[in-house]
Write a protein that holds these residues in place. Structure first.
Motif, PDB file in Angstrom:
ATOM      1  N   GLU A 162      -0.682  -3.690   3.997  1.00  0.00           N
ATOM      2  CA  GLU A 162      -1.331  -2.422   4.335  1.00  0.00           C
ATOM      3  C   GLU A 162      -0.899  -2.074   5.755  1.00  0.00           C
ATOM      4  OE1 GLU A 162      -5.595  -0.410   3.366  1.00  0.00           O
ATOM      5  OE2 GLU A 162      -5.648  -2.060   4.790  1.00  0.00           O
ATOM      6  N   ARG A 176       0.053  -2.216  13.761  1.00  0.00           N
ATOM      7  CA  ARG A 176      -0.201  -2.172  12.326  1.00  0.00           C
ATOM      8  C   ARG A 176       1.087  -1.892  11.543  1.00  0.00           C
ATOM      9  NH1 ARG A 176      -5.579   0.538   9.434  1.00  0.00           N
ATOM     10  NH2 ARG A 176      -5.673  -1.002   7.764  1.00  0.00           N
ATOM     11  N   GLY A 214       2.262   0.331   8.215  1.00  0.00           N
ATOM     12  CA  GLY A 214       3.355   1.267   8.306  1.00  0.00           C
ATOM     13  C   GLY A 214       4.658   0.541   8.558  1.00  0.00           C
ATOM     14  N   CYS A 262       0.835  -1.193   0.000  1.00  0.00           N
ATOM     15  CA  CYS A 262       0.000   0.000   0.000  1.00  0.00           C
ATOM     16  C   CYS A 262       0.876   1.252   0.000  1.00  0.00           C
ATOM     17  CB  CYS A 262      -0.913   0.001   1.226  1.00  0.00           C
ATOM     18  SG  CYS A 262      -1.968   1.451   1.327  1.00  0.00           S
ATOM     19  N   TRP A 267      -5.412   4.088  -2.225  1.00  0.00           N
ATOM     20  CA  TRP A 267      -6.695   4.396  -1.619  1.00  0.00           C
ATOM     21  C   TRP A 267      -7.466   5.316  -2.572  1.00  0.00           C
ATOM     22  CZ3 TRP A 267      -4.582   5.461   4.014  1.00  0.00           C
ATOM     23  CH2 TRP A 267      -4.263   4.230   4.614  1.00  0.00           C
ATOM     24  N   GLN A 297       9.219   6.712   9.072  1.00  0.00           N
ATOM     25  CA  GLN A 297       8.928   7.039   7.685  1.00  0.00           C
ATOM     26  C   GLN A 297      10.163   7.138   6.798  1.00  0.00           C
ATOM     27  OE1 GLN A 297       6.162   7.265   5.956  1.00  0.00           O
ATOM     28  NE2 GLN A 297       4.816   6.796   7.665  1.00  0.00           N
ATOM     29  N   GLY A 352       6.210   7.657   3.500  1.00  0.00           N
ATOM     30  CA  GLY A 352       5.331   8.818   3.568  1.00  0.00           C
ATOM     31  C   GLY A 352       6.027  10.147   3.366  1.00  0.00           C
ATOM     32  N   GLU A 381       0.072   4.175   0.396  1.00  0.00           N
ATOM     33  CA  GLU A 381      -0.417   5.221   1.300  1.00  0.00           C
ATOM     34  C   GLU A 381       0.235   5.133   2.679  1.00  0.00           C
ATOM     35  OE1 GLU A 381      -2.404   7.168  -0.284  1.00  0.00           O
ATOM     36  OE2 GLU A 381      -3.344   5.932  -1.836  1.00  0.00           O
ATOM     37  N   MET A 382       0.903   4.003   2.983  1.00  0.00           N
ATOM     38  CA  MET A 382       1.334   3.756   4.358  1.00  0.00           C
ATOM     39  C   MET A 382       2.841   3.604   4.538  1.00  0.00           C
ATOM     40  SD  MET A 382      -1.739   1.410   5.945  1.00  0.00           S
ATOM     41  CE  MET A 382      -1.174   1.706   7.631  1.00  0.00           C
TER      42      MET A 382
END
Length: 263
Positions: A238, A209, A240, A8, A35, A245, A14, A10-11
Motif C-alpha cells: 500500500e 510511503r 506509491g 493496492c 479501497w 506515476q 495512477g 489505488e496507489m
C-alpha cells in the motif's frame, strides 16, 4: 515459505483507469487491493480475472462510538455484495470514521473505557456478519502522528488488543507496518506478537510511503521474521512509486516489493 503478494491499485499506476491498473498488477502475478468500491464497475473488475485480497469494509459510522456503530454495520452490509462478486477475502475497517485525506471526522485525542467496550462489541457484531457471508473483517492500525491524527485506539497494540479480545476467526488485524513504524517501531517483535491475529500485512517504507528499499525499514529482515514465525498469508504493498506515476516507475516499485519478500 512463500507469501502471497498483493498491490493496492489505488496507489500505483495512477495515470491509468482503475481497470487497466488492475490488469497491469494482475498481469505481473500480484493480487489486488481496493479501497472504496462504491460507484465502480464491479462486474468489469471481476472480469479481469484478478484475485482481490481486500477492500474497504464500511463507509460511515465509527466502531468506537455508540451512536455510530450501527452505521458501520449497515454500510458493511451494503458493501458485501460487491465483496462476494469480487471474491474478496477481507473487508477493512478502522477504529473510527475517516474523512477527506484520511483525517478524523471527529478528532479525539484520548480514549475512554466506553470506546474500548463499544469497539469490542462492534467487532463482535462484524464477526457474526462476516461468518454469515464467509468474509473476514480486518481492523487496520493507523499512525496518529502524521497521517491520521485524532483517531483513538489506532496503534497496532490497541488494534491487536481489540482483535484478540474478540477472538473470532472472522475478525483479524490488517497489520500496516508503515503506520506501525511511524507510531511504534520495533516491527519484528510486533509481527511476532501479532501473528495469531494477523489477517493481512500491509507495507510501505518510511519516510515517503513508497516501495521497500526507499526508506529506513529493513523489509528483508521483516520478511525473515514473518517466515520464521510461520506466516504465509498476504503481504500487501500500500504505497506509491518513488519514481512517480509513470508506468516504468510503477513497474520498478512492484519489482522492488517482490524482491523484498522473495524467498
Amino acid at each position: 515459505m512463500s507469501f502471497r503478494l498483493a498491490v493496492c491499485a489505488e496507489m500505483v499506476y495512477g495515470e491509468l483507469p482503475l481497470i487497466e491498473r488492475v490488469h497491469r498488477i494482475h498481469g505481473q502475478g500480484f493480487e489486488v487491493e481496493l479501497w472504496d468500491t462504491r460507484g465502480r464497475d464491479i462486474a468489469a473488475l471481476a472480469a479481469t480475472g484478478a484475485r482481490f485480497s481486500s477492500m474497504s469494509g464500511y463507509f460511515g459510522g465509527s466502531l468506537i462510538d455508540p451512536d455510530g456503530a450501527d452505521e458501520v454495520l449497515a454500510s458493511a452490509e451494503k458493501l458485501i455484495p460487491a465483496a462476494l462478486e469480487l471474491g474478496v477475502e477481507r473487508m477493512v475497517v478502522h477504529p473510527a470514521e475517516l474523512g477527506e485525506g484520511g483525517r478524523a471526522v471527529r478528532p479525539i485525542h484520548r480514549s475512554t473505557g466506553e470506546m474500548w467496550l463499544t469497539g469490542l462489541r462492534t467487532l463482535q457484531r462484524l464477526a457474526v456478519l462476516g461468518e454469515n457471508h464467509g468474509l473476514t473483517f480486518a481492523l487496520e492500525n493507523l499512525n496518529t502522528i502524521l497521517d491520521h491524527p485524532g483517531i483513538p485506539l489506532a496503534r497496532a497494540k490497541d488494534t491487536m488488543a481489540l482483535v484478540s479480545a474478540v477472538n473470532h476467526p472472522n475478525v483479524k488485524m490488517m497489520l500496516d507496518l508503515y503506520h506501525a513504524q511511524i507510531g511504534e517501531g520495533n516491527l519484528i517483535e510486533l509481527v511476532r506478537a501479532a501473528l495469531p491475529w494477523i489477517g493481512e500485512v500491509q507495507v510501505a517504507d518510511v519516510p515517503g510511503r513508497f516501495e521497500p528499499g526507499t526508506g529506513e525499514i529493513n523489509y528483508r529482515a521483516v520478511a525473515s521474521a514473518l517466515r520464521e514465525a510461520g506466516y504465509s498469508g498476504v503481504i500487501g504493498l500500500e504505497a506509491g512509486a518513488s519514481g512517480g506515476q509513470g508506468l516504468p516507475a510503477g513497474d520498478a516499485a512492484l519489482a522492488a516489493f517482490r524482491a523484498a519478500f522473495a524467498d
